[in-house]
Design a protein around this motif. Structure first.
Motif, PDB file in Angstrom:
ATOM      1  N   PRO A  31       0.828  -1.203   0.000  1.00 50.01           N
ATOM      2  CA  PRO A  31       0.000   0.000   0.000  1.00 50.01           C
ATOM      3  C   PRO A  31       0.863   1.253   0.000  1.00 50.01           C
ATOM      4  O   PRO A  31       2.024   1.218   0.425  1.00 50.01           O
ATOM      5  N   GLN A  32       0.262   2.373  -0.446  1.00 54.86           N
ATOM      6  CA  GLN A  32       1.049   3.607  -0.537  1.00 54.86           C
ATOM      7  C   GLN A  32       1.312   4.231   0.829  1.00 54.86           C
ATOM      8  O   GLN A  32       2.361   4.808   1.053  1.00 54.86           O
ATOM      9  N   ASN A  33       0.350   4.111   1.727  1.00 58.02           N
ATOM     10  CA  ASN A  33       0.496   4.815   3.004  1.00 58.02           C
ATOM     11  C   ASN A  33       1.253   3.994   4.046  1.00 58.02           C
ATOM     12  O   ASN A  33       0.768   3.723   5.131  1.00 58.02           O
ATOM     13  N   VAL A  34       2.441   3.584   3.642  1.00 62.03           N
ATOM     14  CA  VAL A  34       3.274   2.795   4.548  1.00 62.03           C
ATOM     15  C   VAL A  34       4.528   3.586   4.871  1.00 62.03           C
ATOM     16  O   VAL A  34       5.137   4.188   3.991  1.00 62.03           O
ATOM     17  N   LYS A  35       4.887   3.596   6.151  1.00 63.56           N
ATOM     18  CA  LYS A  35       6.087   4.300   6.574  1.00 63.56           C
ATOM     19  C   LYS A  35       7.119   3.266   7.034  1.00 63.56           C
ATOM     20  O   LYS A  35       6.788   2.342   7.778  1.00 63.56           O
ATOM     21  N   GLN A  36       8.340   3.425   6.574  1.00 66.93           N
ATOM     22  CA  GLN A  36       9.386   2.493   6.995  1.00 66.93           C
ATOM     23  C   GLN A  36       9.926   2.940   8.348  1.00 66.93           C
ATOM     24  O   GLN A  36      10.440   4.041   8.493  1.00 66.93           O
ATOM     25  N   VAL A  37       9.779   2.079   9.349  1.00 68.42           N
ATOM     26  CA  VAL A  37      10.149   2.457  10.713  1.00 68.42           C
ATOM     27  C   VAL A  37      11.304   1.581  11.199  1.00 68.42           C
ATOM     28  O   VAL A  37      11.250   0.358  11.094  1.00 68.42           O
ATOM     29  N   ASN A  38      12.338   2.254  11.708  1.00 69.23           N
ATOM     30  CA  ASN A  38      13.498   1.524  12.219  1.00 69.23           C
ATOM     31  C   ASN A  38      13.240   1.017  13.631  1.00 69.23           C
ATOM     32  O   ASN A  38      12.860   1.788  14.509  1.00 69.23           O
ATOM     33  N   TYR A  39      13.450  -0.257  13.828  1.00 73.21           N
ATOM     34  CA  TYR A  39      13.466  -0.824  15.182  1.00 73.21           C
ATOM     35  C   TYR A  39      14.897  -1.289  15.437  1.00 73.21           C
ATOM     36  O   TYR A  39      15.398  -2.192  14.769  1.00 73.21           O
ATOM     37  N   PHE A  40      15.540  -0.642  16.400  1.00 71.60           N
ATOM     38  CA  PHE A  40      16.945  -0.925  16.663  1.00 71.60           C
ATOM     39  C   PHE A  40      17.107  -2.054  17.672  1.00 71.60           C
ATOM     40  O   PHE A  40      16.356  -2.146  18.653  1.00 71.60           O
ATOM     41  N   LEU A  41      18.092  -2.883  17.428  1.00 66.96           N
ATOM     42  CA  LEU A  41      18.479  -3.861  18.426  1.00 66.96           C
ATOM     43  C   LEU A  41      19.297  -3.107  19.465  1.00 66.96           C
ATOM     44  O   LEU A  41      20.127  -2.258  19.101  1.00 66.96           O
ATOM     45  N   THR A  42      19.045  -3.391  20.736  1.00 65.13           N
ATOM     46  CA  THR A  42      19.812  -2.707  21.776  1.00 65.13           C
ATOM     47  C   THR A  42      20.249  -3.702  22.830  1.00 65.13           C
ATOM     48  O   THR A  42      19.871  -4.876  22.796  1.00 65.13           O
ATOM     49  N   ALA A  43      21.053  -3.190  23.757  1.00 68.16           N
ATOM     50  CA  ALA A  43      21.532  -4.049  24.839  1.00 68.16           C
ATOM     51  C   ALA A  43      20.335  -4.531  25.662  1.00 68.16           C
ATOM     52  O   ALA A  43      19.243  -3.975  25.550  1.00 68.16           O
ATOM     53  N   ASN A  44      20.556  -5.535  26.472  1.00 64.60           N
ATOM     54  CA  ASN A  44      19.483  -6.117  27.295  1.00 64.60           C
ATOM     55  C   ASN A  44      18.356  -6.699  26.454  1.00 64.60           C
ATOM     56  O   ASN A  44      17.209  -6.722  26.871  1.00 64.60           O
ATOM     57  N   HIS A  45      18.717  -7.094  25.216  1.00 61.27           N
ATOM     58  CA  HIS A  45      17.783  -7.859  24.387  1.00 61.27           C
ATOM     59  C   HIS A  45      16.512  -7.095  24.072  1.00 61.27           C
ATOM     60  O   HIS A  45      15.454  -7.683  23.938  1.00 61.27           O
TER      61      HIS A  45
END
Lengths: 626, 619
Positions: free
Chosen positions: B392-406
């Motif tokens: 779909p057009q109305n999609v935003k790419q969102v970053n989910y970062f891996l971080t410490a403590n899982h």
């Protein structure tokens, strides 16, 4: 012990659905119930339910169970549903059935003490469970009509402990006692610790209910702690340290906190070793236990052995079958995926238990079909009888770990690798069973270990395919030559029967096992026996010792006795790992009082298991062919 | 691709039997078994079911298959014909054809026959020309046809449907490639990102790779005898892939298996077998169908659709994606899968409201067609959604970062030099499924991942409990900063929906299995590390040097509900789904057992080396 036991008298049921109405009517019409407070020598009164046969054609023996789990239902017009249990046959034989709430539990007066120590030098009005039994029997003989002067005691699990104590009462009318899965030593091998490792899951689920204080006699202790997370691996891992677990259970659970105060096998624990009183035992004894009892397998074997050694003139017998905790009162043809190919429970009830009481309490029948040790051997699935146990004809043989993850009776002079190693990470402990559960399973004792075999923190060693049957009868001794990178670690040794790839049972297992359909048995890695050793107790349970990091050290310990035949074409496997979660608590892998550990104390450790003629081996008790 | 289709087809037949008159085909159709001459003189065996009704002309609906056009013989009738029961009752002239070189057809088969763009003479043939020649013959020789043809097929037959598009016969008016085999190096069946799908192909090629001397009704057995109740154990004992050629197994007797082992990069062999290249100027109405839980050709469905969109500006192209395993849209009923309930019969909906109207409209001018560009079943929220484009057009790419403590976080870590580390041991690979199976367990794509979350060689990252629903629509990008102690390694990234601790029990789940905390696999993919920059030109890793490994996971349409958590697993084996990487840069089909080494794998999550997953969040 546990929750299951609560159900023992009330709803073991489902065995005899047919004819239940007639059986229940028969019992109610032919038995009268009385509820009586029996005074003990110190004035404390114990609540006792009597089910007395109306039959007056002969005099009847007493068959007594003393329990901390309640002699419910309460009320003289409310009958226990014995017709749902195989014990109905004792009613049909007109036994006087007696159930007593032990001191301080449910409707009895007095103060309860868990696994109350036996006092062999009682003075005056001092009491223990033995004297309470003595006083109860004495009262019955004087106050209940139409008895024949004989009394017997039986009980399973915690009531098994009270049966052992009853046997120490020395009352002359007490002729026969059958302690079944008897709670015996909660530090060394039963229920809450094995070789000092804390079985926190069983402990927590049991004590959060059982340990609630009871200021006054009551019929109901109320509900226990309901864990918010239904995946017990996750719940215990997320809870973290034992300190946190203690916070969850709260301050009121006295025995829980006593266990924390006694991290070692000190005088307090030693006084709670039921074997300590097994001298000069007068009644005939029939110890009963399950080879696959997750709770008190150890107690059954070791009470028999202690009696044999400490009370050689006692009439001392044992029956061990392929059962989970108390399974001998239920269906007995399988446990989990493993089949025993006959109804071993009915066999036990009819061939061993009933004749034992009939003979000693009613003078009926004979004990000719019973040997001293009557043992079911899994794998070959048959009963064997012996004059004593460990069985005559057992030879011990050393089984060495070898190259290529093999096990061999013949050590190689030089072996590569010199050791096998793994990293034990308390943040990712090895599960004790494959699937996700809320409660500890009964079946883990025979579960397929392939899930563990596939992990990087489990070592697996395997013999070549057997050319002929190999029967083990007795304890397996692990002699691990190990070095660890830290100052403490646990060692779990699992003895496993690897089924051939083509293996199938002749008949499918009874339906309804986990809704998964037929389990693939080809290549099944059946747990025959697993045991844990908390490393710091390797030389003494009283005085733990740290490891010197990276120094080769002997860790030697005994696995509870096995009775199993590895059939021709099968393989014997041994797995070694350092966690068994959440069955056993996690070792921080640092020498310390683990009950006081903080999350930051838990560290990864590198564990090496040395290979070679003077290194790691297992002593097998091999039963020679007769 | 494959056997499963036959299996499901068989199931359908059974179900059809149960509900419809089992003589329906015989009573309503006349069966013709014939051989159709191709331009190069080769004859292809063709089975035709012509409606007995002659009051109106009928269009053709044709499936070309490598799995047999049987039952053979003019007197042998199947219980059902056509893509679904409604279409059978609608009546078409149903045509089944054994493709070149398979079963009763003459000629030589080729693995995923390469398409030839400029055929110079009648000796140059491909699936497009065979389809063309067959249709030409049918139009001329089968009476009472209306001059229109539809093509359809699932899996390998889906490929043959797609292959009819370039250079199509003008009579072709509607084509439905369903789970079409599309690119077997990049994402379907044989390899995903160059990682070899050992178990599926070993099993399949043992059947499919069997030899024949000439046309046969039945192949003379399999290449070798093989049966196991425990594939993990079997393939671990088998050892390196090389050993599959031992006398006990393939023994070089299957030419396709030989080709698989020979072509271990995205070379000309595989590029010639990427039908997407040829999906230009397609104007024929197309209906591409795929399943979110299709372990074989999910990639093919999504990418056949997107290739037609991208390469054919005048397209009339539609996409349907449902909560299905390979071909499950053919089944009578599909309401739940691995303890998730979809709330409706999704396969019936597809057959009645999508597939039947599509063919009726384009082949019979019957009814109106109100079919969206993309008809998408959204898992998690369990609803069908219509879109004007996919993604779909109305999609935003969102970053989910891996971080410490899982943790999985919207905020990038501010730490320096932060990483998690595990040892990947090819001798103890991470299982792709819990439990013991004798073949691939279909449910693995939605399976509870708790069984591996406890392993030390699986990294787990988890978001906070979601405060609102989050819906993903589109493909997922894994962007990892890694270092490894060897010169190659695999990276498996799994996106997981963690159910809340108050999730009720499911009646279809095994007794006692807590659904609370269930880790439901939503999407997973593997990247063979050496292909991180190019599938054609593998590159070794420099040991212990931080390196970017970036790759896409196939599209999802999934709602993570409020109260759930988003979880990622990262691991370096997925066995025996994927063959083991020796963790040494080399031609893996030539590896010996001694080449397989433990490797230490680090996944970085600091302020510079910020491993992340990019999720397509629907606004």
């Amino acid at each position: 012990m546990q929750k299951l036991t609560l159900l023992f008298f009330t709803c073991i049921g489902s065995l005899t659905v047919l004819g239940q109405n007639t059986d229940s009517a028969w019992f109610v019409n032919n038995y009268s119930k009385k509820e009586i407070y029996i005074p003990m020598r110190d004035g404390v009164k114990l609540f006792t339910s009597f089910y007395i046969p109306n039959d007056r054609s002969e005099k009847h023996p007493f068959l007594i169970t003393r329990t901390p789990y309640s002699c419910a239902p309460y009320g003289a017009d409310k009958y226990m549903q014995i017709w749902k249990s195989y014990k109905m046959k004792y009613a049909q034989e007109h036994y006087i059935l007696v159930i007593q709430d032990v001191r301080g539990r449910y409707m009895s007066e007095g103060i309860f003490e868990d696994v109350r120590p036996f006092n062999k030098n009682k003075k005056g009005t001092e009491t223990d469970e033995a004297s309470d039994t003595y006083d109860a029997i004495d009262w019955m003989l004087k106050n209940i009509d139409y008895h024949n002067g004989n009394a017997g005691v039986m009980g399973t699990s915690y009531p098994g402990f009270y049966s052992t104590q009853a046997a120490l009462s020395g009352h002359p009318a007490l002729k026969a006692v059958s302690p079944q899965a008897p709670v015996t030593d909660w530090f060394i091998g039963d229920d809450f610790h094995h070789n000092g490792a804390f079985f926190m899951m069983d402990g927590f689920s049991f004590y959060s209910t059982f340990g609630k204080p009871r200021p006054h006699p009551t019929q109901n202790y109320g509900a226990g702690f309901s864990t918010p997370i239904k995946d017990n691996y996750k719940f215990y891992l997320q809870t973290g340290t034992l300190k946190n677990l203690a916070n969850l259970i709260g301050d009121s659970i006295k025995f829980w906190h006593q266990m924390y105060e006694h991290p070692n096998y000190d005088a307090w624990w030693q006084a709670r070793n039921a074997r300590a009183g097994l001298y000069n035992v007068k009644p005939a004894l029939l110890w009963v236990g399950g080879l696959f009892d997750a709770e008190d397998c150890w107690g059954a074997w070791n009470c028999y052995k202690a009696t044999k050694k400490q009370s050689p003139n006692t009439n001392n017998k044992i029956v061990m079958g392929p059962w989970s905790h108390g399974q001998w009162s239920r269906e007995g043809s399988h446990l989990g995926n493993v089949q025993f190919e006959s109804n071993t429970s009915a066999y036990f009830q009819q061939r061993f238990e009933a004749p034992f009481f009939q003979y000693y309490l009613k003078g009926k029948g004979s004990l000719n079909d019973m040997a001293e040790a009557n043992i079911f051997f899994s794998g070959e699935n048959q009963w064997r009888q012996f004059d004593h146990w460990p069985a005559p004809g057992v030879e011990t043989k050393k089984l060495f770990i070898s190259a290529n993850e093999k096990l061999s009776f013949f050590p190689l002079a030089t072996v590569k690798p010199a050791f096998y190693e793994y990293t034990s990470d308390p943040a990712k402990p090895v599960p004790y069973t494959e699937d996700v559960h809320d409660d500890r399973t009964r079946e883990y004792m025979t579960d397929d270990q392939r899930f563990a075999y596939r992990r990087t923190d489990v070592l697996s060693f395997e013999m070549d395919e057997l050319k002929e049957d190999l029967t083990l009868a007795g304890p397996v001794i692990a002699n691990l030559l190990t070095s660890i990178s830290t100052s403490d670690a646990d060692f779990v040794v699992k003895l496993i029967d690897v089924f051939p790839d083509t293996f199938r049972y002749k008949t499918p297992p009874p339906q309804g096992e986990a809704g998964r359909g037929l389990y693939p048995m080809g290549g099944y890695q059946m747990l025959v026996r697993g045991e844990i050793m908390r490393g710091k107790f390797r030389n003494s349970f009283e005085n733990p010792e740290p490891f010197i990091p990276n120094k080769p050290t002997l860790v030697k310990f005994e696995l509870p006795d096995v009775a199993h035949t590895f059939k021709k074409g099968h393989k014997l496997m041994i797995q070694i790992q350092s966690t068994w979660f959440p069955l056993a608590d996690r070792n921080p892998q640092k020498f310390m009082n683990i009950y006081k550990a903080n999350e930051s104390d838990f560290k990864k450790a590198t564990i090496k298991i040395y290979n070679g003629p003077n290194a790691t081996y297992f002593t097998l008790p091999i039963l020679k062919k007769q | 691709m494959k056997k499963i289709t036959g299996f499901i087809a068989a199931l359908i037949c059974l179900q059809a039997t149960a509900q419809t008159n089992k003589n329906f085909v015989q009573e309503n159709f006349t069966k013709i078994d014939t051989s159709i001459l191709m331009r190069d003189g080769i004859k292809l065996y063709t089975v035709i079911y012509v409606p007995k009704d002659t009051t109106q002309p009928y269009p053709f609906l044709m499936e070309r298959t490598p799995y047999s056009a049987g039952p053979y013989g003019a007197l042998s009738y199947p219980n059902a014909v056509g893509p679904n029961e409604t279409l059978m009752k609608e009546k078409y002239i149903f045509v089944y054809q054994d493709v070149r070189g398979r079963y009763m057809s003459e000629g030589q088969s080729l693995e995923v026959t390469p398409h030839l763009t400029n055929k110079k003479n009648n000796k140059e043939v491909d699936e497009s020309s065979d389809t063309y020649d067959a249709i030409d013959w049918l139009l001329k020789n089968i009476i009472n046809n209306n001059g229109r043809v539809g093509l359809y097929g699932i899996s390998y037959p889906g490929f043959y449907a797609t292959a009819g598009l370039p250079g199509a016969h003008p009579a072709i008016k509607a084509v439905s490639p369903q789970a079409p085999v599309t690119d077997e190096f990049v994402g379907d069946d044989v390899n995903h990102n160059g990682a070899f799908f050992l178990m599926d192909n070993f099993n399949f090629m043992n059947y499919f790779g069997a030899d024949r001397k000439g046309p046969v009704k039945n192949y003379d057995g399999s290449v070798f005898n093989f049966s196991t109740k425990d594939v993990y154990s079997f393939f671990l004992k088998l050892g390196p892939v090389k050993n599959s050629q031992s006398p006990k197994y393939f023994n070089n007797k299957s030419y396709i298996w030989n080709e698989y082992l020979q072509h271990d990069t995205y070379d000309d062999y595989w590029k010639a077998r990427n039908i997407r290249t040829h999906l230009k100027n397609i104007t024929i109405p197309t209906l591409v169908v795929g399943g979110w839980f299709d372990a074989e050709d999910l990639f093919g469905a999504l990418n056949t659709y997107s290739s037609i969109e991208n390469k054919s500006s005048q397209n009339n192209n539609r996409l349907v994606m449902g909560p299905w395993t390979h071909g499950a849209w053919e089944s009578k009923e599909w309401k739940q899968f691995v303890y998730q309930e979809f709330g409706s019969n999704t396969s019936q909906y597809f057959q009645d409201s999508i597939e039947t109207p599509f063919f009726n409209f384009y082949l019979k001018d019957k009814g109106n067609l109100h079919l969206a560009e993309a008809t998408i079943f959204e898992t998690g929220s369990n609803q069908w959604k219509n879109y004007t484009a996919w993604p779909p057009q109305n999609v935003k790419q969102v970053n989910y970062f891996l971080t410490a403590n899982h943790a999985l976080s919207l905020q990038k870590s501010s730490l320096k030099n932060s990483f998690d580390e595990y040892i990947s041991d090819p001798a103890k690979p991470v299982p792709y499924t819990n439990g013991i199976y004798g073949r691939r367990f279909d449910g693995y794509m939605a399976e509870d991942q708790r069984f591996v979350a406890t392993r030390p060689d699986v990294l787990v990252f988890e978001s906070e409990e979601l405060q609102d629903d989050i819906t993903l629509a589109g493909k997922i990008l894994a962007d990892l900063k890694v270092s490894i102690s060897g010169t190659d390694a695999d990276f498996i990234v799994k996106l997981i929906d963690v159910l809340p601790d108050n999730e009720p029990q499911n009646a279809n789940a095994p007794k006692g299995l807590p659904m609370a905390g269930y880790q439901r696999l939503v999407r997973a993919e593997v990247m063979r590390g050496k292909f991180r920059n190019s599938l054609s030109k593998p590159e070794p890793f420099v040991p212990n040097k931080i390196t970017t490994v970036k790759f896409h996971l196939n599209d999802v349409a999934h709602t993570f509900k409020k109260g759930h958590k988003i979880m990622l697993h990262i691991q370096s084996s997925w066995f025996p789904l994927v063959d083991r990487n020796p963790q040494k840069f080399m031609r893996i089909p030539e590896a010996y057992e001694s080449d397989f080494k433990k490797a230490s794998i680090r996944i970085y999550h600091d302020n510079i080396n910020d491993s992340k997953i990019v999720l397509p969040v629907l606004q």
